[in-house]
Structures are given as C-alpha cells and as structure tokens.
Enzyme design. Structure first.
Site, PDB file in Angstrom:
ATOM      1  N   GLY A  29      32.324  38.620  30.358  1.00 26.33           N
ATOM      2  CA  GLY A  29      32.270  38.107  28.991  1.00 26.33           C
ATOM      3  C   GLY A  29      31.077  38.667  28.237  1.00 26.33           C
ATOM      4  O   GLY A  29      30.261  39.410  28.809  1.00 26.33           O
ATOM      5  N   THR A  31      28.361  37.252  26.953  1.00 29.58           N
ATOM      6  CA  THR A  31      27.021  36.806  27.363  1.00 29.58           C
ATOM      7  C   THR A  31      26.612  37.519  28.646  1.00 29.58           C
ATOM      8  O   THR A  31      25.460  37.977  28.778  1.00 29.58           O
ATOM      9  CB  THR A  31      26.986  35.274  27.556  1.00 29.58           C
ATOM     10  OG1 THR A  31      27.746  34.654  26.524  1.00 29.58           O
ATOM     11  CG2 THR A  31      25.562  34.747  27.535  1.00 29.58           C
ATOM     12  N   ASP A  81      26.430  33.861  35.020  1.00 29.96           N
ATOM     13  CA  ASP A  81      27.659  34.029  34.237  1.00 29.96           C
ATOM     14  C   ASP A  81      27.642  33.102  33.023  1.00 29.96           C
ATOM     15  O   ASP A  81      26.896  32.111  32.988  1.00 29.96           O
ATOM     16  CB  ASP A  81      28.874  33.691  35.136  1.00 29.96           C
ATOM     17  CG  ASP A  81      30.182  34.221  34.574  1.00 29.96           C
ATOM     18  OD1 ASP A  81      30.186  34.815  33.478  1.00 29.96           O
ATOM     19  OD2 ASP A  81      31.209  34.036  35.252  1.00 29.96           O
ATOM     20  N   GLY A  82      28.470  33.433  32.056  1.00 25.78           N
ATOM     21  CA  GLY A  82      28.633  32.596  30.866  1.00 25.78           C
ATOM     22  C   GLY A  82      29.661  31.503  31.100  1.00 25.78           C
ATOM     23  O   GLY A  82      30.124  31.288  32.222  1.00 25.78           O
ATOM     24  N   LYS A  94      35.898  27.998  32.230  1.00 22.45           N
ATOM     25  CA  LYS A  94      35.693  29.439  32.187  1.00 22.45           C
ATOM     26  C   LYS A  94      37.060  30.129  32.177  1.00 22.45           C
ATOM     27  O   LYS A  94      38.065  29.516  32.446  1.00 22.45           O
ATOM     28  CB  LYS A  94      34.879  29.911  33.395  1.00 22.45           C
ATOM     29  CG  LYS A  94      33.443  29.392  33.356  1.00 22.45           C
ATOM     30  CD  LYS A  94      32.572  29.927  34.484  1.00 22.45           C
ATOM     31  CE  LYS A  94      32.695  31.375  34.738  1.00 22.45           C
ATOM     32  NZ  LYS A  94      32.476  32.226  33.551  1.00 22.45           N
ATOM     33  N   GLY A  96      37.970  32.327  29.462  1.00 17.23           N
ATOM     34  CA  GLY A  96      38.349  32.799  28.129  1.00 17.23           C
ATOM     35  C   GLY A  96      38.615  34.302  28.118  1.00 17.23           C
ATOM     36  O   GLY A  96      39.475  34.794  27.398  1.00 17.23           O
ATOM     37  N   GLY A  97      37.871  34.999  28.980  1.00 19.09           N
ATOM     38  CA  GLY A  97      38.056  36.450  29.078  1.00 19.09           C
ATOM     39  C   GLY A  97      39.063  36.835  30.152  1.00 19.09           C
ATOM     40  O   GLY A  97      39.353  38.012  30.356  1.00 19.09           O
ATOM     41  N   GLU A 103      35.605  35.347  39.152  1.00 18.85           N
ATOM     42  CA  GLU A 103      34.368  34.605  38.873  1.00 18.85           C
ATOM     43  C   GLU A 103      34.207  33.454  39.859  1.00 18.85           C
ATOM     44  O   GLU A 103      33.119  33.206  40.375  1.00 18.85           O
ATOM     45  CB  GLU A 103      34.396  34.064  37.437  1.00 18.85           C
ATOM     46  CG  GLU A 103      34.273  35.154  36.393  1.00 18.85           C
ATOM     47  CD  GLU A 103      34.489  34.671  34.968  1.00 18.85           C
ATOM     48  OE1 GLU A 103      34.159  35.427  34.055  1.00 18.85           O
ATOM     49  OE2 GLU A 103      34.991  33.559  34.768  1.00 18.85           O
ATOM     50  N   LYS A 121      28.354  26.016  23.269  1.00 16.17           N
ATOM     51  CA  LYS A 121      29.157  25.820  24.480  1.00 16.17           C
ATOM     52  C   LYS A 121      28.854  24.499  25.197  1.00 16.17           C
ATOM     53  O   LYS A 121      29.601  24.092  26.083  1.00 16.17           O
ATOM     54  CB  LYS A 121      28.904  26.972  25.467  1.00 16.17           C
ATOM     55  CG  LYS A 121      29.053  28.377  24.904  1.00 16.17           C
ATOM     56  CD  LYS A 121      30.485  28.721  24.668  1.00 16.17           C
ATOM     57  CE  LYS A 121      30.715  30.147  24.214  1.00 16.17           C
ATOM     58  NZ  LYS A 121      30.447  31.147  25.220  1.00 16.17           N
TER      59      LYS A 121
HETATM   60  C1  5RP Z   1      35.362  35.111  31.234  1.00 19.19           C
HETATM   61  C2  5RP Z   1      34.494  33.911  31.144  1.00 19.19           C
HETATM   62  C3  5RP Z   1      33.327  33.975  30.232  1.00 19.19           C
HETATM   63  O1  5RP Z   1      32.175  33.604  30.928  1.00 19.19           O
HETATM   64  C4  5RP Z   1      33.557  33.007  29.102  1.00 19.19           C
HETATM   65  O2  5RP Z   1      34.807  33.310  28.494  1.00 19.19           O
HETATM   66  C5  5RP Z   1      32.439  33.081  28.071  1.00 19.19           C
HETATM   67  O3  5RP Z   1      32.530  34.304  27.383  1.00 19.19           O
HETATM   68  P1  5RP Z   1      31.473  34.754  26.318  1.00 19.19           P
HETATM   69  O4  5RP Z   1      30.183  34.950  27.023  1.00 19.19           O
HETATM   70  O5  5RP Z   1      32.066  36.026  25.768  1.00 19.19           O
HETATM   71  O6  5RP Z   1      31.384  33.678  25.251  1.00 19.19           O
HETATM   72  O7  5RP Z   1      34.696  32.913  31.787  1.00 19.19           O
HETATM   73  O8  5RP Z   1      36.457  34.893  32.077  1.00 19.19           O
END
Ligand code: 5RP
Length: 221
Positions: A29, A31, A81-82, A94, A96-97, A103, A121
């Site tokens: 992601g 972040t 991780d984000g 988690k 979104g990506g 992960e 968040k």
């Molecule tokens: C990807 C994730 C990311 O950590 C989550 O979507 C946050 O993304 P970003 O840092 O772009 O806001 O879980 O699968």
C-alpha cells in the site's frame, strides 16, 4: 498536512523500529511504499526484506534492497505495514490494496507488528471501510451469500485478481464490534482464503500521523 505527508511522517518514524542486521517484514500500500523509500536510506543496516506483495517487492528491489522468500527466513523481528482501519486495541481492517493474504502470512511470522497509518484510519469500531475477503473464484457466490447472512453487503472487486490468483469480495455494512469472533467466523466459511480482519494477530504498536506529530499507541498484549 496532506494525507500523503502524514503517511510519510509515520513511515519515517517507523524506521526507529527496524532491527539492525535482521530481516524486516514489509507490507503493501501507499504508506508501506513511503516506508520502503525511508528504508532505502538505511539499507546497509539490514539483511534484507520479506515482502507481502509483488508491488512492494518491486519497489524494494528498485532501491537495491534484497528481497528474501519467507520460507528461507526463520526469524522476523518486525513487520511494518499500513491499514485501512485500526482501533486503539490493535485490531485492523486490511486488504484495500488486495494483498491481505500475504500480509497476514508475513505478519504471523513477524514477532512485532508495527502499524503505520494517518489519523483518518484510527476508528472506534471497524467496518465503515468495506471488509475485503479473498475468495477462491468458484466459491465467490456462495461466500457472498454467507456474508449477507452475517449482515454484510458484498461487492465483487471486478477486474481484480490477487497475487495468489483469487478474487476479492468487499463487504460493506458490518459494524464489527467483536473483531476476533468475526475473524474466526469468516475464516470458517468454505472458499474463504483470508479475511482482511487482523484481530487474532493485531498490531503491537500503532503509529498514527497527525497534524501535531506522530502518536504512538501500544495496545495491551
Ligand atoms: C493492502 C493493505 C494496505 O495496508 C491498506 O490498504 C492501506 O493502504 P494505504 O497505505 O495505501 O492507505 O492492507 O492490502
């Protein structure tokens, strides 16, 4: 500060948690990408990275950081991780990506999970962000019906295939008051590969980027 500036600030702060001469687990992601860029500055201090997505691996390699297969790493002191949502207790949504399965695997091996996120968040209850669920393609409709039974509104993430060749359902409308129980329940549905609820193994440290600096939360273990 913009959201990207807040992400960059927490990414920079997260460098303090990197252990010298060890492997580092790296998430996915935007972040996490900011974190990878910061990691590049201290790459001489680490052995290399274990990555949770093809995109993150590519970014790590573009900085000249060695990417090692998880199977070849027996000790991973830290995973960074984000998150799409995180509570002060360390439970997260988690995926979104779309990288939730890898992960969750790398996070399971990591001894310490450091979550890095901008202030938007941090939520009291998970679920405003649609919950991603990675599903074996032939089980898509069945799992969608099961998610409706749980009170959710699943939407197939059209045109998206995960790094593992599966599909994603984004499930809206769930107010997740008991994330551990919900994670268990969804994990038991046949055809579910991974639910994007990280509650059994939540964050050990949460770094939140705010306009007044980085707030550090350490949920009780
Ligand atoms: C990807 C994730 C990311 O950590 C989550 O979507 C946050 O993304 P970003 O840092 O772009 O806001 O879980 O699968």
């Amino acid at each position: 500060m913009t959201q990207d500036e807040l992400k960059q600030t927490v990414a920079r702060e997260a460098i303090r948690y990197v252990v010298d001469d060890a492997w580092i687990g790296v998430g996915s992601g935007t972040t996490a990408h900011f974190f990878i860029d910061e990691l590049a500055r201290i790459k001489h201090r680490i052995r290399g990275a274990v990555s949770s997505s093809v995109k993150s691996s590519e970014r790590l390699k573009s900085h000249g950081i060695d990417v090692e297969e998880l199977n070849n790493v027996d000790d991973l002191p830290v995973y960074i991780d984000g998150a799409d949502e995180v509570t002060q207790w360390g439970a997260m949504i988690k995926g979104g990506g779309g990288a939730l399965t890898r992960e969750k695997i790398v996070a399971a091996v990591g001894r310490r999970f450091v979550c890095i996120a901008d202030a938007s968040k941090l939520v009291p209850v998970l679920g405003a962000f649609p919950l991603p669920v990675e599903v074996i393609p032939m089980a898509r409709s069945y799992v969608a019906r099961e998610m409706v039974r749980l009170g959710g509104q699943p939407v197939w993430r059209m045109g998206f295939t995960t790094d593992n060749g599966n599909v994603i359902l984004d499930v809206a409308g769930l107010a997740i008051e008991e994330p551990v129980a919900m994670e268990t329940k969804i994990n038991q549905i046949a055809g579910v590969v991974t639910v994007g609820l990280f509650a059994h193994r939540g964050a050990d440290v949460i770094l939140i980027g705010t306009d007044r600096g980085v707030k550090t939360l350490t949920p009780p273990g």
